[in-house]
Design a protein around this motif. Structure first.
Motif, PDB file in Angstrom:
ATOM      1  N   UNK A 277       0.811  -1.210   0.000  1.00  0.00           N
ATOM      2  CA  UNK A 277       0.000   0.000   0.000  1.00  0.00           C
ATOM      3  C   UNK A 277       0.842   1.256   0.000  1.00  0.00           C
ATOM      4  N   UNK A 278       1.900   1.269   0.786  1.00  0.00           N
ATOM      5  CA  UNK A 278       2.797   2.421   0.820  1.00  0.00           C
ATOM      6  C   UNK A 278       3.520   2.580  -0.513  1.00  0.00           C
ATOM      7  N   UNK A 279       3.957   1.469  -1.096  1.00  0.00           N
ATOM      8  CA  UNK A 279       4.658   1.533  -2.373  1.00  0.00           C
ATOM      9  C   UNK A 279       3.747   2.058  -3.477  1.00  0.00           C
ATOM     10  N   UNK A 280       2.492   1.579  -3.530  1.00  0.00           N
ATOM     11  CA  UNK A 280       1.562   2.066  -4.543  1.00  0.00           C
ATOM     12  C   UNK A 280       1.229   3.532  -4.371  1.00  0.00           C
ATOM     13  N   UNK A 281       1.081   3.984  -3.129  1.00  0.00           N
ATOM     14  CA  UNK A 281       0.803   5.397  -2.875  1.00  0.00           C
ATOM     15  C   UNK A 281       1.985   6.264  -3.279  1.00  0.00           C
ATOM     16  N   UNK A 282       3.198   5.772  -3.056  1.00  0.00           N
ATOM     17  CA  UNK A 282       4.383   6.530  -3.468  1.00  0.00           C
ATOM     18  C   UNK A 282       4.406   6.706  -4.991  1.00  0.00           C
ATOM     19  N   UNK A 283       3.966   5.699  -5.733  1.00  0.00           N
ATOM     20  CA  UNK A 283       3.898   5.829  -7.190  1.00  0.00           C
ATOM     21  C   UNK A 283       2.898   6.900  -7.604  1.00  0.00           C
ATOM     22  N   UNK A 284       1.793   7.012  -6.870  1.00  0.00           N
ATOM     23  CA  UNK A 284       0.834   8.082  -7.154  1.00  0.00           C
ATOM     24  C   UNK A 284       1.454   9.448  -6.888  1.00  0.00           C
ATOM     25  N   UNK A 285       2.217   9.565  -5.818  1.00  0.00           N
ATOM     26  CA  UNK A 285       2.882  10.838  -5.522  1.00  0.00           C
ATOM     27  C   UNK A 285       3.886  11.196  -6.611  1.00  0.00           C
ATOM     28  N   UNK A 286       4.609  10.203  -7.112  1.00  0.00           N
ATOM     29  CA  UNK A 286       5.549  10.474  -8.203  1.00  0.00           C
ATOM     30  C   UNK A 286       4.810  10.933  -9.457  1.00  0.00           C
ATOM     31  N   UNK A 287       3.626  10.367  -9.699  1.00  0.00           N
ATOM     32  CA  UNK A 287       2.819  10.805 -10.847  1.00  0.00           C
ATOM     33  C   UNK A 287       2.342  12.244 -10.652  1.00  0.00           C
ATOM     34  N   UNK A 288       1.906  12.585  -9.448  1.00  0.00           N
ATOM     35  CA  UNK A 288       1.460  13.950  -9.179  1.00  0.00           C
ATOM     36  C   UNK A 288       2.582  14.955  -9.366  1.00  0.00           C
ATOM     37  N   UNK A 289       3.806  14.552  -9.066  1.00  0.00           N
ATOM     38  CA  UNK A 289       4.938  15.482  -9.205  1.00  0.00           C
ATOM     39  C   UNK A 289       5.225  15.824 -10.660  1.00  0.00           C
ATOM     40  N   UNK A 290       4.718  15.027 -11.599  1.00  0.00           N
ATOM     41  CA  UNK A 290       4.967  15.271 -13.016  1.00  0.00           C
ATOM     42  C   UNK A 290       3.862  16.079 -13.686  1.00  0.00           C
ATOM     43  N   UNK A 291       2.805  16.403 -12.944  1.00  0.00           N
ATOM     44  CA  UNK A 291       1.723  17.188 -13.529  1.00  0.00           C
ATOM     45  C   UNK A 291       2.190  18.621 -13.758  1.00  0.00           C
ATOM     46  N   UNK A 292       1.580  19.310 -14.763  1.00  0.00           N
ATOM     47  CA  UNK A 292       2.026  20.673 -15.065  1.00  0.00           C
ATOM     48  C   UNK A 292       1.757  21.666 -13.946  1.00  0.00           C
ATOM     49  N   UNK A 293       0.703  21.434 -13.149  1.00  0.00           N
ATOM     50  CA  UNK A 293       0.439  22.345 -12.039  1.00  0.00           C
ATOM     51  C   UNK A 293       0.988  21.735 -10.752  1.00  0.00           C
ATOM     52  N   UNK A 294       1.312  22.554  -9.771  1.00  0.00           N
ATOM     53  CA  UNK A 294       1.948  22.038  -8.546  1.00  0.00           C
ATOM     54  C   UNK A 294       0.973  21.262  -7.675  1.00  0.00           C
ATOM     55  N   UNK A 295       0.809  19.978  -7.937  1.00  0.00           N
ATOM     56  CA  UNK A 295      -0.156  19.166  -7.196  1.00  0.00           C
ATOM     57  C   UNK A 295       0.385  18.702  -5.852  1.00  0.00           C
ATOM     58  N   UNK A 296       1.680  18.426  -5.790  1.00  0.00           N
ATOM     59  CA  UNK A 296       2.238  17.903  -4.541  1.00  0.00           C
ATOM     60  C   UNK A 296       2.152  18.917  -3.406  1.00  0.00           C
ATOM     61  N   UNK A 297       2.248  20.183  -3.719  1.00  0.00           N
ATOM     62  CA  UNK A 297       2.221  21.197  -2.662  1.00  0.00           C
ATOM     63  C   UNK A 297       0.852  21.301  -1.997  1.00  0.00           C
ATOM     64  N   UNK A 298      -0.166  20.719  -2.604  1.00  0.00           N
ATOM     65  CA  UNK A 298      -1.511  20.747  -2.015  1.00  0.00           C
ATOM     66  C   UNK A 298      -1.999  19.337  -1.692  1.00  0.00           C
ATOM     67  N   UNK A 299      -1.078  18.433  -1.401  1.00  0.00           N
ATOM     68  CA  UNK A 299      -1.407  17.037  -1.127  1.00  0.00           C
ATOM     69  C   UNK A 299      -0.968  16.640   0.277  1.00  0.00           C
ATOM     70  N   UNK A 300      -1.815  15.871   0.951  1.00  0.00           N
ATOM     71  CA  UNK A 300      -1.514  15.318   2.268  1.00  0.00           C
ATOM     72  C   UNK A 300      -1.765  13.813   2.197  1.00  0.00           C
ATOM     73  N   UNK A 301      -0.892  13.034   2.843  1.00  0.00           N
ATOM     74  CA  UNK A 301      -1.039  11.580   2.872  1.00  0.00           C
ATOM     75  C   UNK A 301      -1.446  11.152   4.277  1.00  0.00           C
ATOM     76  N   UNK A 302      -2.420  10.242   4.341  1.00  0.00           N
ATOM     77  CA  UNK A 302      -2.825   9.640   5.608  1.00  0.00           C
ATOM     78  C   UNK A 302      -2.359   8.192   5.602  1.00  0.00           C
ATOM     79  N   UNK A 303      -1.548   7.827   6.572  1.00  0.00           N
ATOM     80  CA  UNK A 303      -1.087   6.451   6.730  1.00  0.00           C
ATOM     81  C   UNK A 303      -1.983   5.791   7.765  1.00  0.00           C
ATOM     82  N   UNK A 304      -2.883   4.912   7.282  1.00  0.00           N
ATOM     83  CA  UNK A 304      -3.943   4.363   8.121  1.00  0.00           C
ATOM     84  C   UNK A 304      -3.609   2.951   8.577  1.00  0.00           C
TER      85      UNK A 304
END
Length: 371
Positions: A277-304
């Motif tokens: 689960x952590x590995x898959x979520x990290x891949x989503x974060x890497x995808x967000x970092x490649x978007x043209x708009x700054x998506x990571x700066x407005x993202x929070x992760x919850x580790x449940x």
């Protein structure tokens, strides 16, 4: 005699049979041609053609004139099986927390909660939308959305909405304590008009016991209950009435989830406390970092943590998720949340309540940054 609906068709058939013995252009039988002067040929009047049925498109049903039936969020045959809610912390854990309040660490906890409350109460100029999603279902996405909604309802004095955008029979209405649901997001998308006031809109929403409002995605039926056009119409219109909207999205990579992640002001990604689960979520974060708009700066992760026996090292998992630059909030195992059913804020464990308030503060802080 034919049936009433076919009398015109039978009449036309009889007229056609009566003229079938006459040759084309002849007005009398062959034996009468020599006995009588030739008369101008007369042709029988053409039989009127059968009426062609006109198919008119069905008029759309006015959902305001024919309101849908109210459906219970939990089947009454199953609701009786719900036991009494248990506290998130054990008796021993609550006793230890009471002792810690008497020490010097209590002042630090109060200061932290005061800072979070100040963040949560900051004014917003336009409605802020916070989308919650995950890489798969069953990891606590609806639970996190409900915790966000309750935190905003508690600390803010302006209208707050929790919106369900999960087509796979989401559990947000149950977690928010709604006993029944009548109007869905798709229904409201056809009803909303610019002239409606807040009092008009709330007539189609479910009031939440702790304050605020709820809009379910459907009424307990499987299927695509809220598509992308309806989601866009609802969220764009409701931003006028609600200061904060917490959206329980479907899982990635669903179409509504991608749209919500792209159009929201802040996003929360729920990661299960497992290695995959952590590995898959990290891949989503890497995808967000490649978007043209700054998506990571407005993202929070919850580790449940869904189990008290989780063996994954929380520090290592948090560091792996925090590496792209996003904050990580640890949501500990809570017996009350694991029980299912409606969430009672007073029954949550102390660490769970602190994590929920911190998460809400982190999310609204990032949502307000977006202009």
């Amino acid at each position: 005699m034919a049936q009433d609906g076919d009398w015109q068709r039978d009449l036309l058939r009889e007229l056609a049979d009566g003229d079938a013995d006459l040759a084309p252009g002849d007005a009398s039988p062959p034996d009468a041609r020599d006995a009588a002067p030739t008369a101008p040929a007369t042709r029988s009047a053409p039989a009127p053609s059968a009426p062609v049925p006109v198919h008119r498109p069905a008029r759309p049903v006015d959902v305001r004139a024919v309101p849908p039936e109210s459906v219970p969020t939990i089947d009454p045959r199953l609701a009786i099986a719900l036991g009494p809610p248990q506290h998130g912390d054990s008796v021993a854990r609550r006793a230890g927390a009471g002792l810690r309040r008497l020490t010097s660490s209590a002042g630090q906890e109060v200061a932290e909660r005061t800072g979070y409350a100040r963040e949560l109460q900051q004014p917003v100029t336009t409605g802020r939308v916070i989308a919650v999603t995950s890489i798969r279902g069953g990891v606590g996405k609806s639970t996190v959305t409900a915790l966000l909604g309750r935190a905003f309802n508690h600390y803010r004095h302006d209208p707050v909405l929790t919106l369900e955008a999960d087509a796979a029979l989401g559990t947000l209405p149950v977690r928010m304590g709604a006993e029944s649901a009548r109007w869905s997001g798709a229904d409201l998308a056809r009803i909303l008009t610019p002239s409606m006031q807040l009092a008009d809109v709330t007539d189609y929403l479910v009031p939440v016991a702790d304050g605020g409002w709820l809009l379910p995605a459907g009424r307990g039926r499987a299927g695509a209950m809220l598509d992308v056009p309806a989601y866009r119409a609802v969220t764009l219109a409701l931003r006028r009435y609600f200061a904060v909207t917490a959206v329980d999205c479907e899982t990635i990579p669903g179409a509504v989830a991608r749209t919500a992640m792209d159009t929201c002001h802040a996003r929360v990604i729920v990661a299960p406390m497992t290695a995959e689960g952590v590995d898959g979520t990290r891949q989503v974060l890497d995808w967000l970092s490649q978007l043209p708009h700054p998506a990571l700066s407005t993202t929070v992760v919850v580790l449940s943590a869904a189990s008290p026996d989780a063996t994954l090292d929380a520090r290592t998992a948090t560091a792996h998720l925090r590496e792209p630059g996003v904050p990580v909030v640890l949501l500990p195992y809570d017996r009350h949340l694991a029980q299912g059913g409606p969430i009672h804020t007073a029954m949550l464990g102390q660490e769970t309540r602190t994590a929920a308030v911190r998460l809400a503060a982190e999310a609204i802080r990032r949502a307000v940054r977006v202009r």
